[in-house]
Design a protein around this motif. Sequence first.
Motif, PDB file in Angstrom:
ATOM      1  N   ARG A 183       0.871  -1.477   0.090  1.00  0.00           N
ATOM      2  CA  ARG A 183      -0.361   0.085   0.224  1.00  0.00           C
ATOM      3  C   ARG A 183       0.888   1.268  -0.052  1.00  0.00           C
ATOM      4  NH1 ARG A 183      -4.671  -0.232   4.284  1.00  0.00           N
ATOM      5  NH2 ARG A 183      -5.926   0.914   2.585  1.00  0.00           N
ATOM      6  N   CYS A 185       2.154   4.497   1.662  1.00  0.00           N
ATOM      7  CA  CYS A 185       2.506   5.085   2.131  1.00  0.00           C
ATOM      8  C   CYS A 185       3.289   6.542   2.619  1.00  0.00           C
ATOM      9  CB  CYS A 185       3.021   4.171   3.901  1.00  0.00           C
ATOM     10  SG  CYS A 185       1.747   2.883   4.213  1.00  0.00           S
ATOM     11  N   VAL A 248      -0.680   5.212   6.295  1.00  0.00           N
ATOM     12  CA  VAL A 248      -1.093   4.415   5.003  1.00  0.00           C
ATOM     13  C   VAL A 248      -1.936   5.442   4.511  1.00  0.00           C
ATOM     14  CG1 VAL A 248      -2.492   2.842   4.487  1.00  0.00           C
ATOM     15  CG2 VAL A 248      -1.118   2.073   5.835  1.00  0.00           C
ATOM     16  N   ASP A 250      -5.414   6.137   2.341  1.00  0.00           N
ATOM     17  CA  ASP A 250      -5.954   4.734   2.393  1.00  0.00           C
ATOM     18  C   ASP A 250      -7.735   6.280   1.912  1.00  0.00           C
ATOM     19  OD1 ASP A 250      -7.199   6.247   4.296  1.00  0.00           O
ATOM     20  OD2 ASP A 250      -6.820   4.477   5.381  1.00  0.00           O
ATOM     21  N   ALA A 334      -3.133   6.723  -4.817  1.00  0.00           N
ATOM     22  CA  ALA A 334      -3.845   5.327  -3.967  1.00  0.00           C
ATOM     23  C   ALA A 334      -5.343   4.981  -4.354  1.00  0.00           C
ATOM     24  CB  ALA A 334      -3.740   5.903  -2.477  1.00  0.00           C
ATOM     25  N   GLU A 338      -5.791   0.616  -5.985  1.00  0.00           N
ATOM     26  CA  GLU A 338      -7.242   0.041  -4.838  1.00  0.00           C
ATOM     27  C   GLU A 338      -8.454  -0.235  -6.164  1.00  0.00           C
ATOM     28  OE1 GLU A 338      -8.832   1.730  -2.048  1.00  0.00           O
ATOM     29  OE2 GLU A 338      -7.030   2.320  -1.082  1.00  0.00           O
ATOM     30  N   GLU A 341      -6.105  -3.278  -8.575  1.00  0.00           N
ATOM     31  CA  GLU A 341      -6.113  -4.673  -7.451  1.00  0.00           C
ATOM     32  C   GLU A 341      -7.298  -4.956  -7.143  1.00  0.00           C
ATOM     33  OE1 GLU A 341      -4.181  -3.373  -3.748  1.00  0.00           O
ATOM     34  OE2 GLU A 341      -2.281  -3.167  -4.235  1.00  0.00           O
TER      35      GLU A 341
END
Length: 344
Positions: A183, A185, A248, A250, A334, A338, A341
């Motif tokens: 991830r 960061c 992180v 997110d 990010a 995601e 993925e």
Amino acid sequence: RARERRARFVGKNGACNVAHKNIREQGRFLQDVFTTLVDLKWPHTLLIFTMSFLCSWLLFGMVWWLIAFAHGDLDHSTRLQRDPAEGAAGSAAGFVPCVTSIHSFTSAFLFSIEVQVTIGFGGRMVTEECPAAILVLIVQNIVGLVINAIMLGCIFMKTSQAHRRAETLIFSKHAVIALREGRLCFMLRVGDLRKSMIISATIRMQVVKKTASLEGEVVPLNQIDIQMENPVGGNSIFLVSPLIIYHVIDKNSPLYDISPMNLHHHEDLEIIVILEGVVETTGITTQARTSYLADEILWGQRFVPIVAEEDGRYSVDYSKFGNTVKVPTPSCTARQLEEDESIM
């Protein structure tokens, strides 16, 4: 041409770049005189320290001179100096001064210093002739003790202020964004140069940027807390050696939609890091701060290791504290990472 970078909210040394203007209620500062004295700069503090003693000595020197003048001590002392034989006769007649050996304002000033700083040379002393002189002696001693307590306490607090300890808490000059555990960061390094530890150290991070609400209200310095992770879990850290603290990125992160292509176009982005803890040797709470602008964030790099085991103990090489190396990192946000993925 790139736009001019906006002013920092917090400097790299932790100083807040905020100027307070048009404060109409200046009297509030006088309600807490001690804190005001501690907050003053050293030249102003030393000036007040010196003037407080000089003014009190002069004030009570004038009081002692007036007591001697009212009692007639100065006239009798003048006769003694002009005619020693008459002085002996005068002494035999039973004249007792309020304070012995006061001949002028200079001697009254010297006596004032002797009373307040408890330096007695034996030449001047209060007699029981004047109750007013005894009362002034008591008052001057109390005033002198109060001035000593306030000014010495102020000097002590200024020399032991917590920000002095914070100068040995260091942050890496640059922050980095790279992959960790798959991830993206945001990472920085923090360390303590002293062997004495910071107890119950906590660290937190905020993003400061200009925002606008749905109603059109513009907030020039909107502070947004973001969650940070560290090797020991939670916000508490055991800062016995330099640590890499990371956030992180997110869906709840303000950096969720930032990519390496548009990172340096966020001139209004500033990330503030705040480290707080209790100094082990003094028990005083200290706080160290720093900030990172967009051009101080390196994409696709990570910090090099600086802790190694040598001769049965761990050593830290602070010459590599801020060194980084390039690592493979996706050139996307990010959010895009995601989404890719989830498709895979």
